[in-house]
Structures are given as structure tokens and as C-alpha cells.
Motif scaffolding. Structure first.
Motif: not given
Length: 129
Positions: A7-8, A68-70, A80-83
Motif C-alpha cells: 500500500t502507498k 495500516n492507515r494510521q 515511515v517515509l525513509w523505510k
């Protein structure tokens, strides 16, 4: 090895901030897989409504909706972005490996976020805006 994400994630950023703009531009170049949906909140403030984020709230901190839409903000949003980005993935692993790094990043981010608007010549947004 590159992790696979089904998921994006959505990143809400201030497209008028020169610091943010430069950082997002660099990350977009690395996002060759299109793993991140980049939402400029200045051009598309209505996108915030669908995410339940107020404009002032979005201008105060980086916001990302994860796989996870969190909703994640600040240093966790960067994580989250770096991963999902080459080169930055290593930094994400480092942050997750050493327990004190994420809280330290959050502390530094809070200071930066507080001064970001004045540093770029913009006024802080009042609660009424």
C-alpha cells in the motif's frame, strides 16, 4: 534487499516552505517505485479533510498516513517515509535499532517545526485559521 509494501503511504507537506520543498523534491527523486503519495497541502487543502487533519495541525508537523492507515506525525512520519526510499532505508534501520534515537529525533524535530515557519518568512497560523 528492498522491502515490499502493498500500500502507498500518503505524505502531507507544505509546498510553500522552501526547506520542505527541497526535502520533498529529494525524496521524490528517490521514490522511483511510487511508494509514496505526495500531497501538497497548499495546493490541495481539501485532501486534509478526507484524512481528518486540520490545516493548522498539518502546518505544525509533518503528517503521513502509513500502510495500516494510521496517522503518523513528526519523527515517526519521517521513519515511515525513509523505510520506502533507497539510501534512507539504512537510516530507518539505524533509528529502529538504537532505542534512544527516535525520541531524540522527535525532540530535534519539535524544535525545528516550531521555528520552521518564521525561518522561511511565514507567519504561524492561529487556531482560528
Amino acid at each position: 534487499m528492498k522491502p515490499e509494501f502493498s500500500t502507498k503511504v500518503r505524505c502531507f507537506h507544505d509546498g510553500d516552505c522552501p526547506i520542505c520543498k527541497a526535502e520533498v523534491k529529494a525524496m521524490k527523486r528517490l521514490d522511483r517505485d511510487g511508494a509514496i503519495e505526495w500531497v501538497d497541502i497548499v495546493c490541495d487543502p481539501a485532501a486534509l479533510d478526507s484524512a481528518g487533519i486540520g490545516y493548522k495541525q498539518a502546518m505544525d508537523r509533518l503528517h503521513v498516513i502509513d500502510e495500516n492507515r494510521q496517522l503518523q506525525t513528526g519523527a515517526r512520519a519521517f521513519l515511515v517515509l525513509w523505510k520506502r526510499l533507497p539510501y534512507y532505508r539504512r537510516l530507518a534501520v539505524l533509528v529502529e535499532t538504537f532505542p534512544g534515537l527516535l525520541p531524540l529525533m522527535e525532540c530535534v524535530y519539535r524544535i525545528f517545526a516550531y521555528y520552521r515557519l518564521p525561518l522561511t518568512g511565514k507567519r504561524r497560523i492561529s487556531e482560528k485559521t
